[in-house]
Design an enzyme around this catalytic site. Structure first.
Site, PDB file in Angstrom:
ATOM      1  N   LYS A  22       1.045  -1.190   0.024  1.00 42.64           N
ATOM      2  CA  LYS A  22       0.054   0.429  -0.062  1.00 42.64           C
ATOM      3  C   LYS A  22       0.696   1.069  -0.428  1.00 42.64           C
ATOM      4  O   LYS A  22       0.832   2.525  -1.051  1.00 42.64           O
ATOM      5  CB  LYS A  22      -0.762  -0.510   1.226  1.00 42.64           C
ATOM      6  CG  LYS A  22      -1.258   1.640   1.506  1.00 42.64           C
ATOM      7  CD  LYS A  22      -2.611   1.189   2.227  1.00 42.64           C
ATOM      8  CE  LYS A  22      -1.390   1.800   3.795  1.00 42.64           C
ATOM      9  NZ  LYS A  22      -1.352   3.203   4.008  1.00 42.64           N
ATOM     10  N   ASN A  23       1.339   1.074   0.710  1.00 45.20           N
ATOM     11  CA  ASN A  23       2.865   2.622   1.171  1.00 45.20           C
ATOM     12  C   ASN A  23       3.234   3.169  -0.502  1.00 45.20           C
ATOM     13  O   ASN A  23       4.397   3.273  -0.338  1.00 45.20           O
ATOM     14  CB  ASN A  23       3.344   2.472   2.226  1.00 45.20           C
ATOM     15  CG  ASN A  23       2.387   2.740   3.567  1.00 45.20           C
ATOM     16  OD1 ASN A  23       1.375   3.009   3.438  1.00 45.20           O
ATOM     17  ND2 ASN A  23       2.609   2.814   5.077  1.00 45.20           N
ATOM     18  N   ARG A  92      -5.578  10.030   4.672  1.00 41.76           N
ATOM     19  CA  ARG A  92      -3.785  11.152   5.141  1.00 41.76           C
ATOM     20  C   ARG A  92      -3.011  10.990   3.716  1.00 41.76           C
ATOM     21  O   ARG A  92      -2.452  11.982   3.442  1.00 41.76           O
ATOM     22  CB  ARG A  92      -3.030   9.991   5.568  1.00 41.76           C
ATOM     23  CG  ARG A  92      -1.835  10.436   6.420  1.00 41.76           C
ATOM     24  CD  ARG A  92      -1.516  11.390   6.921  1.00 41.76           C
ATOM     25  NE  ARG A  92      -0.483  12.207   6.478  1.00 41.76           N
ATOM     26  CZ  ARG A  92       0.110  13.253   7.663  1.00 41.76           C
ATOM     27  NH1 ARG A  92      -0.872  14.104   7.971  1.00 41.76           N
ATOM     28  NH2 ARG A  92       1.368  13.962   7.026  1.00 41.76           N
ATOM     29  N   CYS A 116      -6.617   8.152   9.768  1.00 45.99           N
ATOM     30  CA  CYS A 116      -6.246   7.562  10.412  1.00 45.99           C
ATOM     31  C   CYS A 116      -5.673   8.596  11.354  1.00 45.99           C
ATOM     32  O   CYS A 116      -4.453   8.584  11.556  1.00 45.99           O
ATOM     33  CB  CYS A 116      -5.916   6.124  11.031  1.00 45.99           C
ATOM     34  SG  CYS A 116      -4.601   5.255  10.844  1.00 45.99           S
ATOM     35  N   ARG A 121       0.076  14.296  12.941  1.00 41.93           N
ATOM     36  CA  ARG A 121       0.404  14.443  11.290  1.00 41.93           C
ATOM     37  C   ARG A 121       0.668  15.638  10.663  1.00 41.93           C
ATOM     38  O   ARG A 121      -0.718  16.320   9.876  1.00 41.93           O
ATOM     39  CB  ARG A 121       0.134  13.695  11.069  1.00 41.93           C
ATOM     40  CG  ARG A 121      -0.516  11.718  11.528  1.00 41.93           C
ATOM     41  CD  ARG A 121      -0.941  10.821  10.931  1.00 41.93           C
ATOM     42  NE  ARG A 121      -0.411  10.033   9.836  1.00 41.93           N
ATOM     43  CZ  ARG A 121      -0.366   9.370   8.996  1.00 41.93           C
ATOM     44  NH1 ARG A 121      -1.529   8.313   9.422  1.00 41.93           N
ATOM     45  NH2 ARG A 121       0.131   8.402   8.469  1.00 41.93           N
ATOM     46  N   ASP A 306       4.448   0.632  12.588  1.00 40.91           N
ATOM     47  CA  ASP A 306       3.111  -0.233  11.452  1.00 40.91           C
ATOM     48  C   ASP A 306       2.958  -1.474  11.624  1.00 40.91           C
ATOM     49  O   ASP A 306       2.431  -1.835  11.736  1.00 40.91           O
ATOM     50  CB  ASP A 306       3.396  -0.205  10.313  1.00 40.91           C
ATOM     51  CG  ASP A 306       3.166   1.930   9.698  1.00 40.91           C
ATOM     52  OD1 ASP A 306       3.957   1.585   8.228  1.00 40.91           O
ATOM     53  OD2 ASP A 306       3.037   2.365  10.453  1.00 40.91           O
ATOM     54  N   ILE A 328       7.818   7.379  16.946  1.00 40.02           N
ATOM     55  CA  ILE A 328       7.300   8.273  16.127  1.00 40.02           C
ATOM     56  C   ILE A 328       5.420   8.604  15.957  1.00 40.02           C
ATOM     57  O   ILE A 328       5.374   9.791  15.055  1.00 40.02           O
ATOM     58  CB  ILE A 328       6.625   7.127  14.704  1.00 40.02           C
ATOM     59  CG1 ILE A 328       8.616   5.889  14.196  1.00 40.02           C
ATOM     60  CG2 ILE A 328       6.749   7.778  13.100  1.00 40.02           C
ATOM     61  CD1 ILE A 328       9.253   6.570  13.922  1.00 40.02           C
ATOM     62  N   ARG A 398      -8.551  -0.403   4.632  1.00 39.29           N
ATOM     63  CA  ARG A 398      -7.818   0.467   3.762  1.00 39.29           C
ATOM     64  C   ARG A 398      -6.416  -0.106   3.298  1.00 39.29           C
ATOM     65  O   ARG A 398      -5.637   0.780   2.343  1.00 39.29           O
ATOM     66  CB  ARG A 398      -7.125   1.933   4.806  1.00 39.29           C
ATOM     67  CG  ARG A 398      -8.563   2.500   5.291  1.00 39.29           C
ATOM     68  CD  ARG A 398      -8.402   3.590   6.220  1.00 39.29           C
ATOM     69  NE  ARG A 398      -7.130   4.261   5.853  1.00 39.29           N
ATOM     70  CZ  ARG A 398      -6.383   4.713   6.221  1.00 39.29           C
ATOM     71  NH1 ARG A 398      -5.949   4.331   7.843  1.00 39.29           N
ATOM     72  NH2 ARG A 398      -4.978   4.840   5.396  1.00 39.29           N
TER      73      ARG A 398
HETATM   74  C1  EPZ Z   1       4.323   6.880   6.235  1.00 39.02           C
HETATM   75  O1  EPZ Z   1       3.922   7.978   6.572  1.00 39.02           O
HETATM   76  C2  EPZ Z   1       3.280   5.755   6.170  1.00 39.02           C
HETATM   77  N1  EPZ Z   1       1.724   6.086   5.203  1.00 39.02           N
HETATM   78  C3  EPZ Z   1       3.088   5.513   7.714  1.00 39.02           C
HETATM   79  O2  EPZ Z   1       2.088   4.187   7.337  1.00 39.02           O
HETATM   80  C4  EPZ Z   1       3.665   4.699   8.213  1.00 39.02           C
HETATM   81  O3  EPZ Z   1       3.283   4.646   9.539  1.00 39.02           O
HETATM   82  C5  EPZ Z   1       4.732   6.460   8.086  1.00 39.02           C
HETATM   83  O4  EPZ Z   1       5.301   6.464   6.693  1.00 39.02           O
HETATM   84  C6  EPZ Z   1       6.514   5.522   8.692  1.00 39.02           C
HETATM   85  O5  EPZ Z   1       6.978   4.673   8.354  1.00 39.02           O
HETATM   86  C7  EPZ Z   1       2.411   5.937   3.926  1.00 39.02           C
HETATM   87  O6  EPZ Z   1       3.245   5.573   3.651  1.00 39.02           O
HETATM   88  C8  EPZ Z   1       0.743   5.949   3.205  1.00 39.02           C
HETATM   89  P1  EPZ Z   1       5.901  10.303   7.958  1.00 39.02           P
HETATM   90  P2  EPZ Z   1       3.859   9.716   6.362  1.00 39.02           P
HETATM   91  O7  EPZ Z   1       5.804  11.724   6.861  1.00 39.02           O
HETATM   92  O8  EPZ Z   1       4.359  10.100   5.499  1.00 39.02           O
HETATM   93  C9  EPZ Z   1       5.956  13.466  11.148  1.00 39.02           C
HETATM   94  C10 EPZ Z   1       0.231   2.488   7.579  1.00 39.02           C
HETATM   95  O9  EPZ Z   1      -0.428   2.449   8.532  1.00 39.02           O
HETATM   96  N2  EPZ Z   1       5.443  14.419  10.586  1.00 39.02           N
HETATM   97  O10 EPZ Z   1       8.013  10.030   8.118  1.00 39.02           O
HETATM   98  O11 EPZ Z   1       2.794  10.291   7.065  1.00 39.02           O
HETATM   99  C11 EPZ Z   1       4.402  13.136  11.682  1.00 39.02           C
HETATM  100  O12 EPZ Z   1       3.579  13.815  12.506  1.00 39.02           O
HETATM  101  C12 EPZ Z   1       0.703   3.942   8.047  1.00 39.02           C
HETATM  102  O13 EPZ Z   1       0.237   1.710   6.052  1.00 39.02           O
HETATM  103  C13 EPZ Z   1       5.814  15.935  11.313  1.00 39.02           C
HETATM  104  O14 EPZ Z   1       6.014  16.226  12.369  1.00 39.02           O
HETATM  105  O15 EPZ Z   1       4.597   9.647   7.699  1.00 39.02           O
HETATM  106  C14 EPZ Z   1       4.926  11.619  12.591  1.00 39.02           C
HETATM  107  O16 EPZ Z   1       4.749  11.858  13.813  1.00 39.02           O
HETATM  108  C15 EPZ Z   1      -0.043   4.456   8.901  1.00 39.02           C
HETATM  109  N3  EPZ Z   1       5.819  17.284  10.152  1.00 39.02           N
HETATM  110  C16 EPZ Z   1       6.444  11.965  11.750  1.00 39.02           C
HETATM  111  O17 EPZ Z   1       6.943  12.735  11.621  1.00 39.02           O
HETATM  112  C17 EPZ Z   1       5.905  16.687   8.188  1.00 39.02           C
HETATM  113  O18 EPZ Z   1       5.596  17.281   7.781  1.00 39.02           O
HETATM  114  C18 EPZ Z   1       6.455  10.393  10.791  1.00 39.02           C
HETATM  115  O19 EPZ Z   1       5.428  11.322  10.015  1.00 39.02           O
HETATM  116  C19 EPZ Z   1       5.537  15.082   8.415  1.00 39.02           C
HETATM  117  C20 EPZ Z   1       5.311  14.777   9.485  1.00 39.02           C
END
Ligand code: EPZ
Length: 422
Positions: A22-23, A92, A116, A121, A306, A328, A398
């Site tokens: 998915k990701n 998201r 979710c 985020r 995850d 995270i 999802r």
């Molecule tokens: C990706 O989300 C994945 N989603 C998530 O999987 C996964 O948990 C996450 O990476 C971490 O591995 C997809 O790929 C579609 P991040 P993403 O930007 O891109 C903070 C699942 O279950 N942050 O690396 O949203 C954020 O709040 C999903 O499949 C900021 O503060 O993750 C988080 O605490 C859930 N500001 C951390 O960084 C920003 O601008 C990691 O976020 C961006 C992120």
């Protein structure tokens, strides 16, 4: 309303071909809008999220159709750089279309994404990275209005945190920017490598994907491509955990074990025998799992957040005490109260959960609060004595393709029922 009903206590046994990731599929579907060509994405999982991404593609004027396990995207004549609220709220990851629209049109209008609620985020890292490439963002009535007055240009982007989404949005813009872009402290997740491989197949020159420094030379011209989406490493770990908590033996095909390095030791520490053969992973579980001590979620190649919920289900039925530290996301223990309904002994202090293993969980009526929590509750139901009913399974749909069908291929007693009560 649908529920999953699971009769627990059955030892899982058998083999399964893994779904596409998915990701990886989501950013690559957005990337297909950037090339202006035809992309055939094989092993693209059929999920609520990929369906939502295809709706966004059609809304902006691309053709997106499914042909078996492939999705064909034609993006030669997109017309729309604005995405309505309803489509943004569906998931998201819709934020990934920000980079795609800016790359194609030099402008984009959309609202903050939904999805979710496992944490605050924010998207500040996305916006600051894109600002380095010349993007200007204004917020009007809750809508983000982004433009590139002087065109996208290459830059050095240093991410304060290796955000997956911010790295992907930067790549989506950099492949059409003037000049070279360097991303420092980039996310190293395998899904970044898959996105880079897609763009390289279409004509860009991306080096260093999978490391913390990624260099992007824009494509002079894009070409059509047939591309296999990588297997879903989180679903691999989820199916292995289902086998582990039922003292089962399963073999996963097309499992890309090279991307499971952060999780396979967890299964071995829990007492499972794990064999890797080419692209297959075989797991044989002991009668009772052992606790694995401390688990701290981290960006790749650390322990994946995850997989935290399903790993916690293993700990809940293990011999001994385990400690989970979620670093995270701020709100990723929402499965805990549901597991406690099933008799799990778990105490939570902010981002730390202490799990004292119990010999047996009991079936109960539980609710999926997000995708990974939902999959973990199904795994708990497989291990439990009696019947478990999991509601709010739209979360599971999802990201888990035909979950109950695949589990029943491994011998699970699980079915999806229609019901009008929660
Ligand atoms: C990706 O989300 C994945 N989603 C998530 O999987 C996964 O948990 C996450 O990476 C971490 O591995 C997809 O790929 C579609 P991040 P993403 O930007 O891109 C903070 C699942 O279950 N942050 O690396 O949203 C954020 O709040 C999903 O499949 C900021 O503060 O993750 C988080 O605490 C859930 N500001 C951390 O960084 C920003 O601008 C990691 O976020 C961006 C992120």
């Amino acid at each position: 309303m649908e529920k999953l009903v699971i009769e627990g206590g059955v030892r899982l046994e058998g083999e399964l071909e893994l779904q596409g990731s998915k990701n990886s599929a989501l950013p690559i579907l957005a990337a297909a809008a950037v090339t202006g060509e035809t992309s055939i994405l094989k092993h693209c999982p059929q999920l609520r999220d990929t369906d939502a991404a295809m709706r966004i593609l059609r809304h902006v004027g691309c053709e997106a159709e499914r042909a078996g396990n492939a999705v064909i995207v034609r993006s030669d004549a997109p017309k729309q750089w604005e995405i309505p609220d309803a489509l943004m709220r569906e998931m998201r990851s819709s934020i990934i279309f920000l980079g795609a629209l800016l790359s194609r049109f030099g402008r984009a209008e959309l609202s903050a994404p939904g999805g979710c609620d496992i944490g605050l985020r924010p998207i500040d890292l996305h916006l600051s990275a894109l600002a380095s490439l010349g993007v200007r963002t204004e917020e009007r009535c809750g809508r983000l209005c982004c433009s590139v007055p002087n065109g996208l240009h290459g830059a050095t982007v240093t991410l304060p945190f290796p955000s997956v989404g911010a790295t992907e949005n930067t790549l989506l813009c950099a492949v059409r920017a003037k000049g070279e872009t360097v991303i420092r402290n980039a996310a190293r997740e395998p899904e970044i490598c898959d996105l880079a491989a897609f763009f390289n197949g279409c004509g860009a020159k991306i080096r260093g994907a999978g490391t913390d420094t990624v260099t992007v030379e824009p494509a002079e011209r894009f070409r059509a491509l047939e591309f296999p989406i990588m297997p879903d490493r989180i679903m691999a770990a989820t199916f292995l955990s289902a086998a582990a908590v039922t003292a089962g033996t399963v073999c996963l095909h097309r499992a890309a074990p090279q991307y499971l390095v952060p999780v396979l030791p967890y299964f071995e520490q829990a007492g499972c025998v794990v064999r890797v053969q080419d692209d297959d992973v075989l797991l044989h579980a002991p009668h009772r799992l052992q606790s694995t001590g401390l688990v701290r979620t981290m960006p790749y190649p650390g322990f994946p957040t995850d997989f935290q919920a399903s790993a916690m289900v293993m700990a809940a039925v293990s011999q001994g005490t385990s400690v989970f530290v979620e670093t995270i996301f701020e709100n990723r223990f929402r499965h805990v109260p549901e597991l406690q309904r099933m008799g799990a002994h778990i105490t939570v202090h902010n981002s730390v959960a202490v799990v004292e293993g119990v010999p047996q969980l009991c079936g109960a009526c539980v609710r999926a609060t997000d995708l990974r929590a939902g999959a973990a509750l199904v795994t708990a139901g497989l291990a439990a004595q009696g019947v478990t009913q999991v509601s709010c399974i739209e979360h599971i749909d999802r990201g888990c393709e035909r979950f109950e069908h695949n589990l029943s291929l491994l011998g699970a007693r699980i079915e999806r029922i229609e019901t009008d009560t929660e």
